[in-house]
Design a protein around this motif. Structure first.
Motif, PDB file in Angstrom:
ATOM      1  N   LEU A  95       0.867  -1.163  -0.099  1.00  0.00           N
ATOM      2  CA  LEU A  95       0.094  -0.031  -0.024  1.00  0.00           C
ATOM      3  C   LEU A  95       0.887   1.224  -0.131  1.00  0.00           C
ATOM      4  O   LEU A  95       1.922   1.190   0.442  1.00  0.00           O
ATOM      5  N   ASP A 127      -8.275   7.933  -3.747  1.00  0.00           N
ATOM      6  CA  ASP A 127      -7.013   7.344  -3.487  1.00  0.00           C
ATOM      7  C   ASP A 127      -5.866   8.557  -3.789  1.00  0.00           C
ATOM      8  O   ASP A 127      -5.025   8.713  -2.792  1.00  0.00           O
ATOM      9  N   GLN A 167      -5.363  -0.176  -4.092  1.00  0.00           N
ATOM     10  CA  GLN A 167      -6.103   0.815  -3.105  1.00  0.00           C
ATOM     11  C   GLN A 167      -7.319   1.304  -3.821  1.00  0.00           C
ATOM     12  O   GLN A 167      -8.232   1.618  -3.237  1.00  0.00           O
TER      13      GLN A 167
END
Length: 546
Positions: free
Chosen positions: A11, A434, A448
């Protein structure tokens, strides 16, 4: 712990923004799903209180921001480019328009194109106007254009302009918190900025979820007409699941391959449907009425823009204007960032004129075509469309199309348009969320964007479970208020930055308390131009240090 999670799942994020926003959204779903009735009652009470005591603030703020944008475009700041002085637009004007429209209010126009005029015909805003009368019809068209014309696009254009200016002109991250650098300085990289971005992120998530929910109700009605799909929560959940899956595919493809192509395809189909109604419907009546609608809209706009029901004992605005403004404000961060991302190289004057003018012009044609054709059915052909819409708002478009030739084909086209609009709204929102939840020096991760898309679908399904259209209106009225205040402060911050830019001061001067004087003649001070490049270099050094 956060670093371990980032390393394990690959991530890239600002932990405070990502985890707080995700946790709050998941917590809402976890609480609202099993306790939907108490949650719905709570939001109903709070929405009523806000409408009573802060309805005027919604009305005044949006009208004031429209005046502000017109002033900025006409002023000496209008020639400033979103980017360097040599920057030029990345997308053609036509492509730019289709993208901002499809990711903006495409879903809204499909849902309300027939429903809004018919609803206002049956329920006029003024008590002395008889429901179902010709006076009510004229006012219904003016109110429809007020709700979805210049004021709606003001709410989208202001954050888009501010984000584009601070990002492309001064190298700040493309986040809502960046707009407030002239006020808070480097504190936007700490808790103050995180709080602003969390509010913007949650507003985006819930605002777009409301659009997905409304579109789902409309799709369910359309599919019930076409294939007999039952209109119940199970069908709605299935539709949300399909739309979410399509959005996941589109968001994985990215901006150019996914969203741009879907937007271009959908605007073509939408225009074809509008032209079809103009041709097979009362063509002369629509053409004449469009011209008259423009005049009535301009005539009624000044009093509508400041009308707050002061002398009427009515709750009309709560379910109409205040809901629309709150709804639009809630997803203004998403549309603002998305429009800013595709608008680099345009001058402020070009940007404001295009972002306000072109969508409003299309809105005039859209509502005139569908609204006037619906009114013609009501008055000339005895179709009790207004009464049926009052009973079931989402079915309005398909009841309307049923009255014209090729009803199955046009209804199928309507279903396709709604699906694509919902998909582009969901995947564009995932891209923007995002952006809000990761640092600008981090690459976007598909996983994500997929996570946010799935969470958006979950929130939409939960909102529908809470009680349909009324529950959606109450939730969004509550969530829109904090960001409405942020919009006002955006205008203040942008004005300070534009004036400093014109006089040769940098943003660091403003953040450090060195405020340029507001001169009338517009002369620059006899000091070296600090410009934006040193600021951008400092930003890059800070990112490298981190």
């Amino acid at each position: 712990m956060f670093k371990q999670l980032e390393a394990r799942f690959g991530l890239r994020m600002i932990p405070a923004v990502f985890y707080t926003s995700a946790a709050l959204a998941i917590l809402f779903v976890a609480i609202a799903a099993p306790f939907n009735e108490p949650v719905a009652a709570f939001f109903s009470d709070v929405a009523g209180w806000i409408s009573t005591y802060f309805g005027w603030f919604y009305i005044l703020s949006v009208t004031g921001l429209l005046i502000f944008l017109i002033w900025v475009a006409a002023s000496r700041y209008g020639s400033i480019r979103l980017g360097g002085d040599d920057a030029r637009p990345e997308y053609t004007t036509l492509t730019w328009f289709t993208m901002l429209f499809a990711a903006g209010i495409g879903t809204i126009l499909m849902f309300w194109g027939v429903a809004e005029p018919m609803t206002r015909l049956a329920n006029p805003p003024l008590p002395d106007v008889e429901p179902g009368s010709q006076q009510a019809a004229t006012l219904a068209m003016s109110v429809s254009l007020y709700h979805f014309g210049l004021h709606t696009w003001t709410i989208f254009t202001l954050p888009a302009l501010a984000i584009g200016y601070f990002s492309y002109r001064h190298g700040l991250p493309m986040r809502i918190s960046s707009i407030f650098y002239p006020v808070f300085g480097e504190r936007i990289n700490g808790p103050v900025g995180w709080f602003i971005d969390i509010v913007a992120l949650l507003g985006t998530l819930f605002g777009v979820a409301v659009s997905v929910s409304l579109g789902t109700l409309q799709l369910n009605s359309g599919l019930n007409y076409l294939v007999g799909l039952p209109t119940n929560y199970l069908s709605e959940a299935l539709i949300i699941g399909v739309v979410t899956a399509l959005a996941v595919v589109s968001v994985a493809l990215g901006l150019d391959r996914g969203i741009r192509r879907l937007s271009q395809f959908n605007i073509v189909i939408a225009v074809m449907l509008m032209v079809f109604i103009w041709v097979v419907g009362p063509t002369l009546f629509i053409t004449q009425g469009t011209v008259e609608n423009v005049g009535n809209y301009l005539r009624d706009l000044p009093w509508l823009a400041f009308w707050t029901e002061t002398f009427e004992d009515s709750d009309w605005q709560r379910g109409a204007t205040i809901f629309y403004w709150a709804w639009t404000i809630a997803w203004a961060p998403y549309v603002g960032i998305f429009i800013a991302r595709i608008s680099r190289g345009r001058t402020i004057r070009q940007f404001v004129t295009g972002a306000l003018g072109a969508p409003t012009l299309f809105t005039v044609f859209w509502f005139s075509t569908f609204g006037l054709a619906a009114l013609n059915l009501e008055f000339e052909h005895g179709v009790e469309l207004a009464a049926k819409v009052q009973e079931d708002v989402p079915v309005a478009l398909f009841l309307f199309l049923e009255q014209y030739p090729l009803a199955i084909l046009s209804s199928l086209a309507g279903v396709v348009i709604i699906i694509v609009f919902l998909t582009t709204s969901a995947d564009s929102a995932a891209l923007v969320v995002d952006l809000l939840s990761r640092r600008d020096d981090q690459p976007s991760q598909v996983r994500q964007r997929v996570f946010w898309t799935l969470l958006l679908g979950g929130v939409a399904a939960t909102l529908l479970l809470g009680g349909g259209l009324d529950a959606l209106q109450n939730v969004i009225t509550v969530l829109g208020l904090p960001f409405c205040a942020l919009l006002v402060f955006m205008a203040v911050s942008l004005t300070r930055a534009l004036h400093a830019d014109h006089l040769g001061y940098s943003l660091k001067d403003l953040a450090g308390g060195r405020t340029p004087r507001m001169d009338i003649m517009g002369d620059r001070p006899d000091t070296p131009d600090s410009g934006s490049e040193p600021f951008m270099e400092d930003r890059r050094e800070q990112e490298e240090d981190r």
